[in-house]
Write an enzyme that holds these catalytic residues in place. Structure first.
Site, PDB file in Angstrom:
ATOM      1  N   ASN A  12       0.714  -1.309  -0.005  1.00  0.00           N
ATOM      2  CA  ASN A  12       0.169  -0.023  -0.145  1.00  0.00           C
ATOM      3  C   ASN A  12       0.735   1.347  -0.009  1.00  0.00           C
ATOM      4  O   ASN A  12       0.311   2.521  -0.037  1.00  0.00           O
ATOM      5  CB  ASN A  12      -0.945   0.258   1.129  1.00  0.00           C
ATOM      6  N   ASN A  75      10.718  -0.119   5.196  1.00  0.00           N
ATOM      7  CA  ASN A  75       9.423  -0.044   5.929  1.00  0.00           C
ATOM      8  C   ASN A  75       8.168  -1.028   5.439  1.00  0.00           C
ATOM      9  O   ASN A  75       7.905  -1.019   4.329  1.00  0.00           O
ATOM     10  CB  ASN A  75       8.735   1.507   5.353  1.00  0.00           C
ATOM     11  N   GLU A  99      14.648   0.151  10.530  1.00  0.00           N
ATOM     12  CA  GLU A  99      13.220  -0.056   9.996  1.00  0.00           C
ATOM     13  C   GLU A  99      12.637   1.454  10.354  1.00  0.00           C
ATOM     14  O   GLU A  99      12.886   1.992  11.284  1.00  0.00           O
ATOM     15  CB  GLU A  99      12.507  -0.981  11.260  1.00  0.00           C
ATOM     16  N   HIS A 101       8.949   3.732  10.071  1.00  0.00           N
ATOM     17  CA  HIS A 101       7.470   3.783   9.842  1.00  0.00           C
ATOM     18  C   HIS A 101       7.019   5.176   9.809  1.00  0.00           C
ATOM     19  O   HIS A 101       7.759   5.930  10.827  1.00  0.00           O
ATOM     20  CB  HIS A 101       6.747   3.011  11.219  1.00  0.00           C
ATOM     21  N   ARG A 108      -0.972   3.930  17.700  1.00  0.00           N
ATOM     22  CA  ARG A 108      -2.072   3.495  16.945  1.00  0.00           C
ATOM     23  C   ARG A 108      -2.908   2.123  17.560  1.00  0.00           C
ATOM     24  O   ARG A 108      -2.345   1.801  18.759  1.00  0.00           O
ATOM     25  CB  ARG A 108      -1.782   3.453  15.537  1.00  0.00           C
TER      26      ARG A 108
HETATM   27  C1  DQA Z   1       3.352   2.003   8.470  1.00  0.00           C
HETATM   28  C2  DQA Z   1       2.580   1.577   9.736  1.00  0.00           C
HETATM   29  C3  DQA Z   1       1.793   0.083   9.680  1.00  0.00           C
HETATM   30  O1  DQA Z   1       1.161  -0.312  10.468  1.00  0.00           O
HETATM   31  C4  DQA Z   1       0.689   0.260   8.440  1.00  0.00           C
HETATM   32  O2  DQA Z   1       0.396  -1.035   8.061  1.00  0.00           O
HETATM   33  C5  DQA Z   1       1.410   0.826   6.989  1.00  0.00           C
HETATM   34  C6  DQA Z   1       2.532   1.788   7.128  1.00  0.00           C
HETATM   35  C7  DQA Z   1       4.074   3.349   8.674  1.00  0.00           C
HETATM   36  O3  DQA Z   1       4.901   3.614   7.808  1.00  0.00           O
HETATM   37  O4  DQA Z   1       3.466   3.961   9.318  1.00  0.00           O
HETATM   38  O5  DQA Z   1       1.100   0.442   5.984  1.00  0.00           O
HETATM   39  O6  DQA Z   1       4.562   0.952   8.268  1.00  0.00           O
END
Ligand code: DQA
Length: 146
Positions: A12, A75, A99, A101, A108
């Site tokens: 995504n 990510n 890593e 995010h 969240r």
């Molecule tokens: C994410 C956080 C994840 O929980 C989520 O599923 C994403 C993006 C972030 O970049 O904040 O698709 O990795």
């Protein structure tokens, strides 16, 4: 030869800039690639940004990175919270792994608080928006400085 950093992005994230901009902002993945390339050049590295919606493809790219990349910025998106297979692939990789995010996953839903990838990552950045990628690239510069 300049050291290569592979920047891997999970499902995504191809929709970055269009998808839930209130959570992930308005920058696109192309913008992230451009910024990372500029920061990489500043710290004496090169970068290649890849994105896939498919877990197996990400694993194949981690295997390729074993041969050609000095470090991985990843990510894993939703695979962060589910993928033992990506963790195993990263455990077979020798260089530094950072890593990233975009959102603060800890603020969240509870299912986002668990990261398999964090069991391998040398550092984790969350909640800095897309700036997290540039910060990770700077950190790669320090980790890989000769
Ligand atoms: C994410 C956080 C994840 O929980 C989520 O599923 C994403 C993006 C972030 O970049 O904040 O698709 O990795």
């Amino acid at each position: 030869m300049t050291k290569l950093i592979t920047i891997l992005n999970g499902p995504n994230l191809n929709l970055l800039g269009q998808r839930q901009p209130e959570v992930y902002g308005h920058a696109t993945l192309d913008d992230v690639a451009t910024t990372c390339a500029a920061v990489a050049a500043e710290v004496g590295l090169t970068s290649q940004l890849l994105q896939s919606n498919h877990e197996g493809q990400i694993i194949d790219w981690i295997h390729e990175a074993r041969l050609k990349a000095a470090g991985i910025i990843i990510n894993p998106a939703a695979f962060t919270h589910t993928s033992v297979a990506i963790l195993d692939a990263l455990n077979a990789y020798d260089g530094p792994v950072l890593e990233v995010h975009i959102s603060n996953v800890h603020k969240r839903e509870a299912f986002r608080h668990k990261s398999y990838v964090s069991l391998r990552a040398d550092g984790v950045i969350a909640g800095f928006g897309v700036d997290g990628y540039a910060l990770a690239m700077r950190r790669m510069g320090s980790l890989l400085a000769d």
